[in-house]
Design a protein around this motif. Structure first.
Motif, PDB file in Angstrom:
ATOM      1  N   UNK A   7       0.835  -1.196   0.000  1.00  0.00           N
ATOM      2  CA  UNK A   7       0.000   0.000   0.000  1.00  0.00           C
ATOM      3  C   UNK A   7       0.874   1.252   0.000  1.00  0.00           C
ATOM      4  N   UNK A   8       0.532   2.186  -0.867  1.00  0.00           N
ATOM      5  CA  UNK A   8       1.183   3.492  -0.893  1.00  0.00           C
ATOM      6  C   UNK A   8       0.163   4.529  -0.448  1.00  0.00           C
ATOM      7  N   UNK A   9       0.531   5.343   0.515  1.00  0.00           N
ATOM      8  CA  UNK A   9      -0.314   6.442   0.991  1.00  0.00           C
ATOM      9  C   UNK A   9       0.217   7.721   0.362  1.00  0.00           C
ATOM     10  N   UNK A  10      -0.652   8.483  -0.303  1.00  0.00           N
ATOM     11  CA  UNK A  10      -0.247   9.764  -0.886  1.00  0.00           C
ATOM     12  C   UNK A  10      -1.139  10.830  -0.264  1.00  0.00           C
ATOM     13  N   UNK A  11      -0.550  11.586   0.666  1.00  0.00           N
ATOM     14  CA  UNK A  11      -1.276  12.629   1.390  1.00  0.00           C
ATOM     15  C   UNK A  11      -0.270  13.673   1.834  1.00  0.00           C
ATOM     16  N   UNK A  12      -0.647  14.936   1.803  1.00  0.00           N
ATOM     17  CA  UNK A  12       0.283  15.995   2.194  1.00  0.00           C
ATOM     18  C   UNK A  12       0.314  16.238   3.699  1.00  0.00           C
ATOM     19  N   UNK A  13      -0.522  15.552   4.444  1.00  0.00           N
ATOM     20  CA  UNK A  13      -0.591  15.741   5.894  1.00  0.00           C
ATOM     21  C   UNK A  13       0.141  14.595   6.591  1.00  0.00           C
ATOM     22  N   UNK A  14       1.251  14.921   7.245  1.00  0.00           N
ATOM     23  CA  UNK A  14       2.082  13.909   7.921  1.00  0.00           C
ATOM     24  C   UNK A  14       1.311  13.170   9.015  1.00  0.00           C
ATOM     25  N   UNK A  15       0.400  13.857   9.697  1.00  0.00           N
ATOM     26  CA  UNK A  15      -0.379  13.194  10.749  1.00  0.00           C
ATOM     27  C   UNK A  15      -1.329  12.155  10.159  1.00  0.00           C
ATOM     28  N   UNK A  34       4.024   9.057   0.431  1.00  0.00           N
ATOM     29  CA  UNK A  34       4.510  10.203  -0.321  1.00  0.00           C
ATOM     30  C   UNK A  34       3.676  11.409   0.080  1.00  0.00           C
ATOM     31  N   UNK A  35       4.302  12.584   0.079  1.00  0.00           N
ATOM     32  CA  UNK A  35       3.582  13.799   0.478  1.00  0.00           C
ATOM     33  C   UNK A  35       3.234  14.707  -0.696  1.00  0.00           C
ATOM     34  N   UNK A  36       3.658  14.328  -1.903  1.00  0.00           N
ATOM     35  CA  UNK A  36       3.303  15.088  -3.099  1.00  0.00           C
ATOM     36  C   UNK A  36       2.863  14.120  -4.188  1.00  0.00           C
ATOM     37  N   UNK A  37       2.155  14.654  -5.163  1.00  0.00           N
ATOM     38  CA  UNK A  37       1.728  13.836  -6.298  1.00  0.00           C
ATOM     39  C   UNK A  37       2.942  13.313  -7.059  1.00  0.00           C
ATOM     40  N   UNK A  38       3.906  14.178  -7.304  1.00  0.00           N
ATOM     41  CA  UNK A  38       5.106  13.777  -8.044  1.00  0.00           C
ATOM     42  C   UNK A  38       5.842  12.641  -7.342  1.00  0.00           C
ATOM     43  N   UNK A  39       6.010  12.757  -6.038  1.00  0.00           N
ATOM     44  CA  UNK A  39       6.669  11.704  -5.271  1.00  0.00           C
ATOM     45  C   UNK A  39       5.852  10.409  -5.321  1.00  0.00           C
ATOM     46  N   UNK A  55      -5.168   7.659  -1.767  1.00  0.00           N
ATOM     47  CA  UNK A  55      -4.848   8.896  -2.468  1.00  0.00           C
ATOM     48  C   UNK A  55      -5.743  10.043  -2.031  1.00  0.00           C
ATOM     49  N   UNK A  56      -5.132  11.038  -1.423  1.00  0.00           N
ATOM     50  CA  UNK A  56      -5.858  12.230  -0.994  1.00  0.00           C
ATOM     51  C   UNK A  56      -6.155  13.106  -2.215  1.00  0.00           C
ATOM     52  N   UNK A  57      -7.263  13.816  -2.159  1.00  0.00           N
ATOM     53  CA  UNK A  57      -7.635  14.705  -3.254  1.00  0.00           C
ATOM     54  C   UNK A  57      -6.753  15.953  -3.284  1.00  0.00           C
ATOM     55  N   UNK A  58      -6.523  16.566  -2.127  1.00  0.00           N
ATOM     56  CA  UNK A  58      -5.753  17.807  -2.065  1.00  0.00           C
ATOM     57  C   UNK A  58      -4.282  17.476  -1.843  1.00  0.00           C
ATOM     58  N   UNK A  59      -3.468  17.794  -2.845  1.00  0.00           N
ATOM     59  CA  UNK A  59      -2.024  17.633  -2.785  1.00  0.00           C
ATOM     60  C   UNK A  59      -1.394  18.940  -3.242  1.00  0.00           C
ATOM     61  N   UNK A  60      -0.161  19.223  -2.829  1.00  0.00           N
ATOM     62  CA  UNK A  60       0.411  20.538  -3.134  1.00  0.00           C
ATOM     63  C   UNK A  60       0.733  20.785  -4.607  1.00  0.00           C
ATOM     64  N   UNK A  61       0.978  19.751  -5.391  1.00  0.00           N
ATOM     65  CA  UNK A  61       1.419  19.965  -6.763  1.00  0.00           C
ATOM     66  C   UNK A  61       0.403  19.604  -7.841  1.00  0.00           C
ATOM     67  N   UNK A  62      -0.591  18.811  -7.524  1.00  0.00           N
ATOM     68  CA  UNK A  62      -1.713  18.526  -8.414  1.00  0.00           C
ATOM     69  C   UNK A  62      -2.762  17.786  -7.599  1.00  0.00           C
ATOM     70  N   UNK A  63      -3.945  17.651  -8.133  1.00  0.00           N
ATOM     71  CA  UNK A  63      -4.999  16.984  -7.367  1.00  0.00           C
ATOM     72  C   UNK A  63      -4.817  15.470  -7.420  1.00  0.00           C
ATOM     73  N   UNK A  83      -9.454   9.548  -0.843  1.00  0.00           N
ATOM     74  CA  UNK A  83      -9.856  10.103   0.449  1.00  0.00           C
ATOM     75  C   UNK A  83      -9.877  11.620   0.351  1.00  0.00           C
ATOM     76  N   UNK A  84     -10.833  12.234   1.023  1.00  0.00           N
ATOM     77  CA  UNK A  84     -10.916  13.684   1.034  1.00  0.00           C
ATOM     78  C   UNK A  84     -11.964  14.148   2.029  1.00  0.00           C
ATOM     79  N   UNK A  85     -11.794  15.364   2.498  1.00  0.00           N
ATOM     80  CA  UNK A  85     -12.814  16.001   3.324  1.00  0.00           C
ATOM     81  C   UNK A  85     -13.910  16.602   2.444  1.00  0.00           C
ATOM     82  N   UNK A  86     -13.653  16.673   1.142  1.00  0.00           N
ATOM     83  CA  UNK A  86     -14.617  17.219   0.193  1.00  0.00           C
ATOM     84  C   UNK A  86     -15.454  16.083  -0.382  1.00  0.00           C
TER      85      UNK A  86
END
Length: 131
Positions: A7-15, A34-39, A55-63, A83-86
Motif C-alpha cells: 500500500x502506498x499512501x499519498x497525502x500531504x498531511x504527515x499526521x 509520499x507527500x506530493x503527487x510527483x513523489x 490517495x488524498x484529493x488535495x495535494x500541493x502539486x496537483x490533485x 480520500x478527502x474532506x470534500x
C-alpha cells in the motif's frame, strides 16, 4: 527500498500518513508514503507491484484526481482508494476508476478492509460499504 510494497499512501498531511500507516502496518501490510503527487507517481514507477494507493484529493502539486487519471492512463493496475474532506469529489474519483472513496474523517477499519480487498484481489465475504 521496500520489497513487495502493498500500500502506498499519498497525502500531504504527515499526521494523516502516520495514522493510516500505523493502522495498515498493524494489519500486516507493507506500507510506504509520499507527500506530493510527483513523489507518489515516482514511487509507483519504482514499485509497480503496489496493490493499493490511498490517495488524498488535495495535494500541493496537483490533485489526487489528476494523479489517478495519470496512473490509469499509464496502465498501472493498483487499486486506488480516494480520500478527502470534500464529499463532492466522490463521484469524480469513482468515475475515473477509483475502487472506493472515503470521506474524512473515516473509520480506519473500513480503510484497512478496502486495502485488504485490493491487496488480496477479492471482495471481503461480509462485503464492505463503498463510502
Amino acid at each position: 527500498m521496500f520489497k513487495n510494497l502493498d500500500v502506498l499512501i499519498v497525502d500531504d498531511n504527515e499526521e494523516v500518513i502516520w495514522m493510516i500507516g500505523n493502522a495498515l502496518d498493524l494489519a500486516g501490510f507493507i506500507v510506504d508514503a509520499a507527500t506530493t503527487a510527483e513523489e507518489g507517481v515516482e514511487k509507483v514507477r519504482t514499485h509497480p507491484e503496489v496493490k493499493a494507493i490511498v490517495l488524498n484529493y488535495v495535494l500541493p502539486d496537483m490533485s489526487g484526481l489528476q494523479v489517478l487519471k495519470h496512473l490509469k492512463g499509464e496502465g498501472y493496475g493498483a487499486e486506488v482508494i480516494g480520500i478527502s474532506a470534500f464529499h463532492d469529489v466522490r463521484s469524480r474519483f469513482l468515475d475515473a476508476g477509483a475502487m472506493a472513496f472515503l470521506e474524512k474523517p473515516f473509520d480506519l477499519n473500513d480503510l484497512v478492509r478496502l486495502c485488504g480487498e485490493a491487496v488480496n484481489g477479492h471482495k471481503s465475504p461480509a462485503g464492505i460499504r463503498r463510502s
